[in-house]
Write an enzyme that holds these catalytic residues in place. Structure first.
Site, PDB file in Angstrom:
ATOM      1  N   LYS A  28      -2.922  -4.737  16.423  1.00 39.74           N
ATOM      2  CA  LYS A  28      -2.178  -5.393  17.506  1.00 39.74           C
ATOM      3  C   LYS A  28      -1.421  -4.390  18.380  1.00 39.74           C
ATOM      4  CE  LYS A  28      -3.040  -9.776  16.431  1.00 39.74           C
ATOM      5  NZ  LYS A  28      -3.913 -10.602  17.297  1.00 39.74           N
ATOM      6  N   GLU A  78       3.427 -15.020  21.804  1.00 39.27           N
ATOM      7  CA  GLU A  78       3.179 -15.959  20.714  1.00 39.27           C
ATOM      8  C   GLU A  78       2.810 -15.139  19.494  1.00 39.27           C
ATOM      9  OE1 GLU A  78       0.795 -14.960  22.652  1.00 39.27           O
ATOM     10  OE2 GLU A  78      -0.762 -14.507  21.187  1.00 39.27           O
ATOM     11  N   SER A 118      -8.441  -4.704   9.962  1.00 41.01           N
ATOM     12  CA  SER A 118      -7.612  -4.874  11.165  1.00 41.01           C
ATOM     13  C   SER A 118      -6.125  -4.723  10.888  1.00 41.01           C
ATOM     14  CB  SER A 118      -7.889  -6.224  11.796  1.00 41.01           C
ATOM     15  OG  SER A 118      -7.691  -7.256  10.847  1.00 41.01           O
TER      16      SER A 118
END
Lengths: 395, 243
Positions: free
Chosen positions: A86, A108, A375
């Protein structure tokens, strides 16, 4: 017909008129700074010296030997600062917001990884930050809520609808409409109206660019398969993008089957969804025959989303990528497997990709190569795993 | 002259929004007929949606109640056809894009024509995506009614010129109204959630009508199936203010 921001028939800008000015402004700014030498230099510096890029491509020897098939490499996005991919997107968007003169970012978050990354980048670059998170997710990921607060962000539990990621997106969109002048909405995945799916993908494609050069260095050839988990799809598109034109590389997205893709409790958008228009984009969505978005379930908050990025919808339709569904139980098993076998605690999201690789690797030859995109790291999921197994860890 | 143009003839128009299926579809039918009898010139019928991102909290909750009762588009079209036998005023469907898309755009607009629906308001279909509906709407004679907000100042001309039926501005803003009217000969109305008498007078002083977006929904939330009398009384009161 205007084809702005389309991937085949998917994508577009299905938002209220009131947001359109902002989207055009954002697109113009992004297209300008994308080629701006200072912006590129600053972003590269942040990626290298703050996020810790490039992330490692690790040969999982024990896993490879245990499965007895294809050679397995793990792309270690879990080693990035804040613990997931991210940060790649967030550093790009928050730097862009700052260049645009915005003083506040909103986001969000599902599992909290994107919220934590946004709060981190906002703290670093001196911007105000408010994060919207489904109330159900604030319970599942209480530690990340506290983490965001430590980083100086406001965290707003969302109590509408199913109180998960979809509702957090709804509330963040509402918030953006009420305050656009000083605020940028840092969307956390390759979803939403154009230019977000294109822009977020471009900030994430560094994953596949690194995989390509790292695997060429290690093996002298391209991988046969790249596997990544898919919720909205940002780590997957990041891991796929630079291989799309390499026809020999199979691209596989693992989505969340929850209790099973054939039960009502799943988030298998590609397996069960049909095309629709929601959250600003035309794509696949889990919905009923009347076009009502249906509640989803996944043990992993980050995959618990009824839609998927429009570029994935397109890759599915043209058969360039394949999407498979992995259940909660299989993901938990893969989570524990990677802990035991390689000493790596993967995020529950990434565990979906690990689970499918465990099925696929033994069916492949020893001279073939699978790259799994890890990830994120799984520290945030330890309590969820304990709960799933009925273990009391006195949290 | 079509029904929409007629609604603005010789007077300021009173438009009310009713959330379909709340508390149930039979009650909605009674409410729409009662609204027409009480002096509403146009009724917006809201199609319930699971995720109405551009709607007020009251409408969101009404949509949830309607969906919990199993309200569907087919029920709404059947209801509209029955209402059309009783009332002459224009009926508008306000719906997000996904229900139209999943129902089928051609099928949806065909049903609108058959059941006497005069126009649609689609909050998540901006000018750039209008091609999704232009052809089917034209084919079936369904007007595409836009909402123009202040934040879209540089887009006003473009959106206003493309409008059909009438234009809604979701705020009391004389300058905005003037600007919109400079670009379009269509009637312009001010949309407000639950206007006071003073706001209502101000709205019709600067525009061609008033659209009340949440007040009826609030009355229905309060009185449920017994809300018809209260809604009628409210509309009669607002009608008198606008004259």
């Amino acid at each position: 017909m205007s084809k702005t921001g389309r991937f085949g028939e998917y994508g577009g800008q299905f938002v209220p008129e009131a947001l359109m000015g902002n989207l055009h402004q954002l697109e113009a700014a992004y297209l300008h700074y994308r080629d701006d030498a200072d912006f590129k230099r600053e972003l590269l510096d942040l990626m290298k010296n703050f996020a810790g890029r490039p992330s490692l491509l690790y040969y999982a020897k024990a896993m490879t030997e245990a499965l007895g098939g294809a050679k397995i490499y793990l792309k270690r996005e879990d080693l990035n600062h804040t613990g997931s991919h991210k940060i790649n997107n967030v550093l790009g968007q928050v730097l862009l917001a700052k260049k645009m003169g915005k003083t506040r970012v909103i986001a969000e978050t599902g599992a909290g990884q994107h919220g934590v990354a946004t709060a981190t980048a906002a703290a670093l670059m001196g911007l105000e930050c408010d994060v919207f998170m489904g109330k159900e997710d604030t319970r599942r990921q209480a530690l990340n809520v506290f983490r965001m607060k430590l980083l100086g962000a406001g965290v707003h539990p969302v109590t509408s609808g199913t109180m998960t990621l979809k509702d957090a997106v709804n509330e963040t969109l509402r918030e953006w409409v009420t305050r656009m002048d000083d605020t940028h909405y840092v969307i956390g995945s390759v979803v939403g109206p154009h230019p977000f799916p294109m822009m977020v993908r471009n900030f994430q494609k560094v994953i596949s660019e690194e995989i390509k050069s790292q695997i060429l260095e290690a093996e002298g050839r391209l991988p046969d398969v790249v596997i990544a988990c898919v919720g909205g799809g940002s780590n997957a598109i990041g891991a796929f993008y630079d291989f799309i034109d390499d026809a020999s590389v199979r691209l596989i997205g693992a989505e969340a089957a929850g209790h099973g893709a054939d039960t009502p409790k799943n988030a298998a958008t590609m397996t069960n969804g049909v095309p629709g228009v929601f959250h600003g984009m035309k794509s696949y969505f889990c919905q009923d025959a009347n076009g009502q978005i249906t509640p989803t379930h996944s043990i992993s908050a980050g995959l618990d989303y009824p839609g998927v990025g429009p570029e994935h919808a397109h890759l599915k339709d043209i058969d360039r990528a394949q999407y498979v569904a992995v259940s909660d139980a299989e993901a938990v098993e893969a989570f524990e497997y990677l802990c035991h076998t390689e000493g790596i605690i993967p995020a529950l999201e990434s565990s979906h990709a690990v689970a499918y690789a465990r099925k696929l690797a033994p069916t492949m030859d020893k001279n073939q190569i699978i790259v799994i995109n890890i990830s994120g790291r799984g520290d945030k999921d330890v309590a969820s795993i304990a709960r799933f197994k009925g273990v009391d860890i006195n949290e | 002259m079509n029904r929409l143009a007629k609604a603005f003839e010789k007077k300021k128009a009173l438009i009310v929004f009713v959330a379909a299926g709340d508390p149930n579809i039979e009650a909605t039918q009674k409410l729409v007929v009662a609204a027409a009898q009480a002096g509403a010139d146009i009724v917006q019928i809201g199609v319930p949606f699971s995720d109405p991102v551009a709607s007020s909290p009251e409408v969101q909750q009404a949509d949830q109640r309607a969906l919990a009762k199993g309200c569907t588009l087919d029920q709404i079209f059947d209801m509209a056809a029955q209402i059309r036998e009783k009332v002459e005023i224009p009926l508008i469907l306000k719906t997000y894009m996904n229900p139209i898309f999943v129902y089928g755009k051609t099928r949806f607009m065909g049903k609108c024509k058959l059941s006497g629906i005069d126009g649609v308001i689609v909050p998540d279909l901006p000018f750039e995506e209008r091609e999704e509906l232009v052809t089917v709407c034209t084919l079936h004679g369904v007007a595409r009614i836009p909402v123009i907000a202040q934040a879209a100042m540089d887009r006003i001309g473009m959106v206003a010129k493309d409008a059909e039926g009438f234009i809604i501005m979701p705020m009391l803003d004389a300058a905005l109204t003037k600007l919109v009217k400079a670009f379009s000969p269509l009637p312009c109305v001010v949309g407000l959630d639950a206007p006071t008498a003073e706001q209502a007078r101000e709205a019709v002083a600067i525009a061609d009508g008033l659209s009340i977006e949440s007040a009826i929904v609030r009355l229905v939330a309060l009185y449920g199936a017994n809300s018809v009398g209260h809604v009628k009384e409210y509309i009669e009161k607002m009608r008198k203010i606008l004259i």
